[in-house]
Write a protein that holds these residues in place. Structure first.
Motif, PDB file in Angstrom:
ATOM      1  N   TYR A   1      -8.007 -13.113  -2.188  1.00  0.00           N
ATOM      2  CA  TYR A   1      -8.416 -14.509  -2.041  1.00  0.00           C
ATOM      3  C   TYR A   1      -7.365 -15.314  -1.287  1.00  0.00           C
ATOM      4  CZ  TYR A   1     -12.532 -14.213  -5.055  1.00  0.00           C
ATOM      5  OH  TYR A   1     -13.771 -13.927  -5.582  1.00  0.00           O
TER       6      TYR A   1
ATOM      7  N   GLY B   1      -8.008 -17.743   1.855  1.00  0.00           N
ATOM      8  CA  GLY B   1      -7.554 -19.125   1.944  1.00  0.00           C
ATOM      9  C   GLY B   1      -6.666 -19.366   3.152  1.00  0.00           C
TER      10      GLY B   1
ATOM     11  N   TYR C   1     -11.599 -28.946  -0.423  1.00  0.00           N
ATOM     12  CA  TYR C   1     -10.860 -27.708  -0.669  1.00  0.00           C
ATOM     13  C   TYR C   1     -11.793 -26.502  -0.729  1.00  0.00           C
ATOM     14  CZ  TYR C   1      -6.253 -29.654  -1.600  1.00  0.00           C
ATOM     15  OH  TYR C   1      -5.023 -30.256  -1.458  1.00  0.00           O
TER      16      TYR C   1
ATOM     17  N   ASN D   1      -1.990 -26.827  -0.123  1.00  0.00           N
ATOM     18  CA  ASN D   1      -2.673 -25.813  -0.912  1.00  0.00           C
ATOM     19  C   ASN D   1      -2.171 -25.886  -2.351  1.00  0.00           C
ATOM     20  OD1 ASN D   1      -3.803 -24.727   1.564  1.00  0.00           O
ATOM     21  ND2 ASN D   1      -1.783 -23.808   1.908  1.00  0.00           N
TER      22      ASN D   1
ATOM     23  N   PHE E   1      -6.677 -24.900   0.353  1.00  0.00           N
ATOM     24  CA  PHE E   1      -7.328 -24.075  -0.657  1.00  0.00           C
ATOM     25  C   PHE E   1      -6.669 -24.235  -2.016  1.00  0.00           C
ATOM     26  CE2 PHE E   1      -4.108 -21.229   1.194  1.00  0.00           C
ATOM     27  CZ  PHE E   1      -3.478 -20.721   0.055  1.00  0.00           C
TER      28      PHE E   1
END
Length: 597
Positions: free
Chosen positions: A190, A194, A120, A27, A201
């Motif tokens: 968010y 994710g 992603y 990530n 992400f």
């Protein structure tokens, strides 16, 4: 038939098991502050940032912005390009802003678009780009995000009345709510999205702190807008009550510094000095909420067990060293300046950098990189690629070069290669209005066009750091940053006194030879694309990689004969016809023919 079906099912099961066992891509979290300077980088100001990031990551004090202004720098991040290639050079039309970004066809061809294509999930909240407004946020949508919740003008810099457009929808204005806290809450939301997904992400988080405060009903014109002391949340209102800006050798000097309009600035009055101290305290208080946000994001990743597979980039602009990254630097009081960031001094273009993540080495590095390189590095981590030639170099955040250096320490050839790896440069460019902020800021300046070359190298075993600038006025600046890190003594002041674009030969042989090398490198960089931006010495001298290589006496005549960087005058906007000549590959050095007897 039965055996064939069983075999097919077995192969599908094995393939699924193999896919589930494959490691998930890392990530990526990017935290982008706005106008943060190095004077704020102390543990007592940013305790969460230190304990969560800086203590566990890599800091790069030599990290630079390609344009020391919000919108152009952010476009360089979105495109991994220098400003002379993307030509978005200001915060508003006709030179920059969201509508110009759209007109140039860049929507759909940005960092988040490339990350999406690499698999992603992409999220973003906070400030995105100037002139992204409540009038155009639906008709000119942002691309590349699974979901976004973006600050839009005229509410972007209003700390207490921020307006957001979620997923390119109509604006919601949060009257009486604090902008940075809203960005924090949206970012944490968010983050939950994710973490719950199966894809790796990317999360971009861009609070406005510590940018100047511009109320949404302020007149938005170059002469009318006033940029106020940043607004703090009441919980931070009593912090840092006695803090002052450092009174360094460059603070409100008795003799003027610099060139162009900077050299005409009057000394600050006692009242103005006190105002700058209060401005500084307001910036620190605005950063306190940003600092809390950083701690909350890292804490949530740690609680989810995702921290070890997440890169966190935190960029903040500092003065005099430090370790964070922002879109550009910031200065107050130095060189007699009102608050601002649009000059070629170190405090404007230097935006040091921190990253923590899988395999990232800890400590402070001496390599030199910039925002264009950060974009390329994020793409490389994600296995993404731009659909055009980008200008960035992958940053050595894992210490691979250092490991190679240790292994090859006794090998002379390897030593040469090691030196080349650490010899780096940066290019800063500016073409539009010089902006002074605060209640004492003067009119926005038109003679503020320049190109600046920043060199980090080792010459004859001596660490060498130089800043060389050419201005549209015909003036030049050269600072030895090892001897004069605050840039109080322009080594070319005498040359400027002889007239615009005076002949280098007036300096004497040794100084003229050095200046000719720096000017030639700037000549290459000012129109570079792709690999030429990463290895500009090679465009001049095919076998050269460093300033030390280029200083060999055998090249003196070659560099002396090259055309010089110059401007036809001071004009607004990047106009190539004003900056002739441009580098021509036919000018590359050709070794003399050796005739064997």
């Amino acid at each position: 038939m039965h055996h064939t079906l069983m075999l097919a099912l077995l192969l599908l099961t094995l393939a699924a098991a193999s896919a589930s066992a494959a490691p998930k891509k890392p990530n990526i979290v990017l935290i982008l502050t706005d106008d943060q300077d190095s004077g704020t980088l102390h543990r007592r100001f940013l305790p969460h940032t230190f304990s969560a990031l800086i203590d566990h990551g890599l800091s790069l004090p030599n990290f630079f912005t390609p344009v020391s202004l919000c919108c152009p720098a952010r476009v360089s991040l979105l495109r991994a390009q220098h400003a002379h290639n993307h030509n978005v050079t200001f915060v508003s039309a006709p030179w920059g802003g969201w509508d110009v970004f759209n007109a140039r066809g860049y929507v759909g061809h940005t960092l988040p678009d490339f990350l999406q294509r690499a698999g992603y999930a992409t999220f973003y909240t906070g400030k995105y780009m100037n002139a992204h407004t409540e009038e155009n946020c639906e008709s000119m949508p942002v691309s590349g995000f699974t979901s976004s919740d973006i600050l839009v003008d005229p509410y972007t810099y209003d700390y207490w009345n921020p307006g957001f457009s979620r997923d390119n929808g109509p604006v919601t204005v949060h009257r009486g709510e604090y902008s940075t806290d809203l960005v924090r809450d949206k970012a944490l939301g968010y983050l939950e999205d994710g973490l719950a997904g199966n894809e790796p992400f990317f999360l971009g988080i861009a609070p406005i702190g510590p940018h100047s405060w511009i109320p949404h009903d302020s007149p938005h014109s170059p002469t009318g807008v006033v940029m106020h002391v940043p607004a703090a949340h009441p919980r931070h209102a009593n912090l840092f009550g006695t803090e002052q800006l450092p009174r360094s050798a460059s603070w409100n000097p008795a003799k003027p510094h610099g060139v162009s309009w900077v050299r005409t600035l009057p000394r600050l009055t006692a009242t103005q000095e006190a105002y700058l101290d209060e401005f500084h305290r307001g910036r620190l208080r605005a950063l306190a909420a940003v600092d809390e946000m950083v701690g909350a994001v890292v804490q949530r990743l740690e609680r989810a067990g995702a921290l070890d597979n997440t890169y966190i980039f935190y960029t903040c602009a500092f003065r005099d060293g430090g370790a964070e990254t922002a879109d550009n630097g910031y200065a107050m009081g130095t060189h007699r300046r009102q608050p601002g960031k649009t000059l070629a001094f170190e405090e404007d273009m230097r935006v040091p950098f921190v990253v923590r993540g899988p395999g990232v080495r800890k400590g402070t590095g001496d390599a030199s990189y910039g925002i264009v390189d950060l974009a390329r590095t994020i793409m490389d981590i994600a296995g993404a690629q731009a659909d055009y030639v980008d200008d960035g170099a992958r940053m050595d955040i894992h210490g691979h070069h250092e490991a190679r250096d240790a292994k090859d320490a006794s090998d002379d050839n390897a030593s040469d290669a090691r030196h080349a790896r650490h010899a780096r440069h940066a290019l800063a460019e500016y073409w539009v209005l010089g902006v002074e902020e605060g209640i004492y800021g003067g009119p926005w300046r038109t003679n503020n066009t320049y190109r600046t070359l920043r060199i980090s190298d080792t010459v004859h075993s001596r660490k060498t750091s130089l800043s060389y600038a050419v201005w549209c006025t015909g003036e030049r600046e050269l600072y030895d940053l090892e001897a004069d890190p605050l840039q109080t003594a322009n080594l070319l002041a005498g040359l400027n006194a002889r007239g615009p674009f005076a002949d280098f030969a007036l300096l004497g042989a040794e100084s003229a030879a050095l200046l000719a090398r720096l000017d030639a490198l700037l000549l290459v960089l000012k129109t570079c694309v792709g690999d030429t931006c990463r290895r500009p010495w090679s465009a001049l001298l095919p076998r050269a990689q460093t300033l030390q290589d280029a200083l060999a006496a055998q090249y003196d005549a070659y560099f002396a004969a090259l055309p010089r960087v110059r401007y036809a005058g001071c004009a607004l906007g990047y106009r190539a016809e004003m900056e002739q000549p441009e580098w021509d590959g036919a000018w590359a050095y050709v070794p003399p023919l050796v005739v064997q007897p």
